[in-house]
Design an enzyme around this catalytic site. Structure first.
Site, PDB file in Angstrom:
ATOM      1  N   TYR A 106      -6.895  -1.990   6.556  1.00 24.99           N
ATOM      2  CA  TYR A 106      -6.313  -1.734   8.497  1.00 24.99           C
ATOM      3  C   TYR A 106      -6.791  -2.889   9.054  1.00 24.99           C
ATOM      4  O   TYR A 106      -8.268  -3.608   8.635  1.00 24.99           O
ATOM      5  CB  TYR A 106      -6.263  -0.997   9.162  1.00 24.99           C
ATOM      6  N   GLU A 107      -6.742  -3.398  10.249  1.00 28.44           N
ATOM      7  CA  GLU A 107      -7.078  -4.419  10.843  1.00 28.44           C
ATOM      8  C   GLU A 107      -7.417  -6.165  10.039  1.00 28.44           C
ATOM      9  O   GLU A 107      -8.424  -6.639   9.744  1.00 28.44           O
ATOM     10  CB  GLU A 107      -8.585  -4.478  11.070  1.00 28.44           C
ATOM     11  N   GLY A 108      -6.885  -6.313   8.735  1.00 28.95           N
ATOM     12  CA  GLY A 108      -6.899  -7.368   7.775  1.00 28.95           C
ATOM     13  C   GLY A 108      -7.225  -6.925   6.626  1.00 28.95           C
ATOM     14  O   GLY A 108      -8.772  -6.410   6.618  1.00 28.95           O
TER      15      GLY A 108
END
Lengths: 596, 596
Positions: A440-442
């Site tokens: 997550y978050e890229g």
């Protein structure tokens, strides 16, 4: 039952000795964080983590979050009370501005607290972590009214925040967002669409939830240039700050996922929900990046945090578990077997994890300090240099720390043999929880591309040149110091590999971007290794100076051994990454898609 | 819903072209396995795996096994019927001796079938896998009566088998076993004690379960020299072969574990259960090693199998998922985005997994063929050389294939972004299931020690010298072939690293065993890399010859690209492993246990 003891001594060494944050007393908030205050805060954070949050970690995993038929969500037993303690203790506002009820203390300090909370209970800590990220975006891009309406309540922990980016058809590529916003006569918007993977999207910990939502205003340009950011509270807020009517946003379901069961990962349905624009029309991505950068640092810390708690348990188990005899002959003859910590392969594993943890922690402190300088310094030059550093290090910190942190959790689990596979021991939960941080978050592949494609070439490579300059200067300055040779020599070799890789990219990736894409992940790892190597060299120098000054302690001598291990056993991987990078992209791009 | 398609073409290429098993027609059973028969069997195994077992994989994970109050265990829905099909299809007896109802076909063939079953449903395939392992131990060490009583039923799939080694206080160190055996007047023994982590210990798939149990006969020497092996059936068997009374063995509980939920991992309580000695008194370890070697090969195959099925799904997803645009410009302009397989980093990830899978499969076929020679050849020299190979390769195959297989499952999951973390997609199950293979049948650290401490020095290093000789000859023979240069040159470099590491061990580990322990895991990885590199060079040569002979196919050209990728991107890691090995054990052994 897993154990956890917050590494307060290690954080103190970094803050006080390695990075000497007292030197930054001229920055706002730093003089309030004197050594005594820091010690008190870290001690209290340790207590909260060890005594309140860690005991709820397995409960959270077992119970998970439950969505009821009316769309409400119940968090695991104990989470409400714990969240109340976190809120009342002021932990969410540690480094938030004082004008909104925060304490204005350095991020350098609050990130260490974040590590403790996340080691103790990653799923729980996300409720607060996301709130802080949403607060940051409102502070930078929100209107005065939005700030005064939402931020004080969020800082106080009365309300929480979320980030709503992902939709079924779009994750990385936010240009594909379909959620739409229709402008109303009163300046508000009606938001409609479905968002997925929304962490802390619905729960029972707070009286209101402030959703930040990416959507497309009717008639906006297609792609990423037509995305705007909106604030959409679960309950509308009356003029006097009290809660008004329920907004048209609800939790459609909770995802069944591999880990972080204690956090409610929701499908959120927006059905004509009332929202207000944050920042300009079609400027949503800029506003979201503030949140994402904040969040990416936090996610990198999660990688470290799971690696740390997994290490502590594996080390305790290895000291305790009697099995077999030392290769060099029995060590504890009065016992039926030796503890497995006598075995070189067990020690190698533990030291691999520990050598990462301590250097990764240094990297987090270093980067957080730069973040404070970037946000608080009055000197534009200092701010620029610090911001360069932040931009360069954020993808490395997120990508390298989460990938290695996960691998370390797996290796710590391995120390338990079959017992590590059994849920009751808690080791497999660390692995499952740590896994999400790589995604997550890229996802980490995106971090690597961000590093190679954006951060490296930015401003003519100014940031990376400054980094090379700093590490190179350190190596030159201490290269003649006999005691520092075991650190400086390998660091210089590794830096050379990184410089060769960078030169290769400059020569081969400008005209042929596939060469950058093919190199990206290895380059990120190479960068992470050199950075941690530099952290180790800095820590070793400080430790040696303290010992030479008559301050020898067991902590410092262990630090030096752990550092030498890193130089001998971990850092040599830079040569492999360089070789891979230099092999280019021809073979990788050769096959047609259907040949895979 | 995950997909799976058994890699029949790849197995055929290995059996027919690379290892040309028709050349072994003089070995018993091989002439029965003609090319046509092999094709038919692989086709049927593929069908069984794809249509019957794979659809039950997620059901098994979700439902798990349930222990009832009476100690009975229910397997997930559909497992009973599937097991009946496996038994009736004769799949358990594929390479079992014909005199016990088996088909006597080569292990080389049945291991390929094992891979298919394990890719399709790892938890399910263990019921049969353990039965085959127990059968192997009975065939080698059991009395004539034991063989005729148990083996035909086990081969037919009417009864299943288990291995009972672990106890709460002992896993690796079986010398600590406390389960005791008391001799009775009729020559039987009463067995009492608790065994843990017993896979398939209790279930509803078969009418009887034949437990092989390690225990200590009253008055036996302490430690490993006092361990004996017993056969303890769940139901005693009457003289006419019918089932008699229930024996004093029962399932106390089912472990809650990270994965393989479809397999019942039991705590087994032996309460004066009747058992019979298998092999001699206090010779239990020898008998158990037959089972363990069989099982270790099977576990190595599990690593490959999970990597293969994870790859297939990741590749399909990467072809399908539209997100972003190619770095070199849009590829599918009529679509809202390009499929993510256009990205070099996605291709790099997929090729890393695939290049492992195909070479690991070759290594399995190669080693299985040696196993067949070791068991079936009439030439003692051939048997000795094949047995040397088996001994050397078993720990590498178990350790390297399971560790890399797990890492690959993680990377395949990563291709899905957030969707990979969601249970419904099935990718996270592959990760959780694959994780156990690094642990059971001897944790990978133990495999590495077995390789370095036992297999390497055995018979003056005869096995490893034979391996170096074979790889070196291949490199010399094909070094002048221009087309083979991309394979032979990197292979020679990697072999050089392995030889240097071996020399270092000879010079530094004899007197100081900690140097062997500190090197073990890196040496195992180095060995695995060189072995897979050799497999790639062999496969490339065959592929090139076939193409040169006018037999070019898409399969063969993809094979060559995948092989070059391995040489460019994977094999260079040998230099890092060598550097680590040569750094020795001094730093690793320096810290006191309580410093960790």
């Amino acid at each position: 039952m897993p154990i956890y003891k917050a590494p307060v001594e290690d954080v103190q060494f970094l803050l006080n000795d390695v990075f000497q944050i007292d030197r930054y007393d001229n920055l706002p908030g730093f003089s309030d964080a004197s050594a005594d205050v820091r010690e008190a805060i870290l001690g209290e954070a340790a207590k909260l983590s060890e005594e309140v949050l860690q005991p709820l970690n397995r409960v959270g995993d077992l119970e998970g979050c439950i969505r009821h038929d009316d769309g409400s969500v119940t968090t695991p037993k104990g989470f409400r009370e714990a969240y109340r303690q976190v809120a009342e203790g002021g932990w969410l506002g540690l480094s938030a501005p004082t004008e909104y009820g925060g304490q204005g203390l350095p991020m350098t300090l609050s990130q260490s607290v974040t590590e403790f909370l996340s080691s103790a209970n990653m799923a729980f800590s996300m409720y607060g972590g996301l709130t802080m990220g949403a607060t940051a975006a409102l502070l930078v891009h929100g209107s005065a009214e939005q700030k005064s309406t939402y931020v004080p309540k969020m800082v106080a922990g009365e309300w929480t925040g979320t980030m709503n980016l992902t939709e079924p058809q779009c994750g990385t590529d936010l240009g594909l967002i379909r959620t739409k916003a229709v402008k109303q006569g009163d300046g508000s918007y009606k938001i409609s669409g479905t968002k997925i993977f929304i962490s802390a999207g619905e729960h029972d910990l707070a009286s209101n939830i402030i959703h930040l939502v990416l959507a497309r205003i009717e008639g906006a340009p297609s792609g990423i240039k037509g995305i705007s950011l909106f604030v959409v509270p679960k309950f509308l807020v009356n003029a006097d700050g009290s809660l008004g009517q329920r907004n048209g946003v609800s939790c459609g379901s909770i995802e069944h996922k591999m880990g972080i069961h204690g956090n409610s990962t929701c499908v959120m349905n927006y059905d004509g929900a009332t929202g207000w624009l944050v920042g300009g029309e079609n400027k949503g991505m800029q506003a979201m990046f503030v949140m994402m950068n904040e969040a990416r640092l936090g996610v990198g810390v999660q990688g470290l945090a799971q690696s740390e708690v997994a290490y502590q348990n594996a080390a305790a188990y290895a000291r305790d578990r009697l099995q077999g005899r030392a290769l060099s002959g029995p060590q504890e003859k009065d016992k039926p077997a030796d503890p497995i910590i006598v075995h070189p392969d067990v020690r190698r594993t533990l030291l691999t994890i520990r050598a990462f943890n301590e250097a990764a922690r240094a990297m987090v402190v270093w980067t957080s300090l730069k973040s404070d300088v970037a946000h608080r310094s009055s000197d534009p030059k200092d701010r620029e240099a610090a911001d360069d550093h932040m931009g360069l290090m954020t993808p490395v910190l997120k990508g390298y720390l989460t990938e290695t942190g996960f691998a370390n959790a797996v290796q710590a689990q391995q120390m338990y043999g079959g017992h590590g596979y059994i849920a009751e021991q808690g080791m497999e939960q660390f692995v499952r929880d740590a896994r999400i941080a790589m995604i997550y978050e890229g996802a980490n592949g995106i971090q690597a591309l961000d590093l190679v494609g954006r951060k490296l070439p930015r401003d003519g490579g100014r940031a990376v040149m400054a980094f090379f300059g700093e590490v190179g200067s350190f190596a030159r300055e201490h290269g003649g110091d006999e005691a520092m040779k075991p650190f400086v020599a390998p660091l210089s070799t590794a830096l050379g590999h990184l410089q060769q890789a960078t030169t290769w990219l400059m020569q081969n990736a400008m005209m042929k971007p596939d060469n950058a894409g093919a190199a990206a992940t290895d380059y990120m790892h190479l960068f992470g290794l050199v950075t941690l190597g530099y952290m180790w060299a800095k820590m070793a120098k400080v430790a040696q100076d303290k010992i030479a000054g008559g301050g020898a302690t067991a902590y410092l001598s262990t630090k030096l051994v752990t550092g030498r291990f890193f130089m001998e056993r971990v850092l040599p991987a830079t040569s492999t990454h360089l070789a891979r990078i230099q092999s280019g992209s021809a073979t990788i791009m050769e096959l047609a898609a259907d040949a895979f």
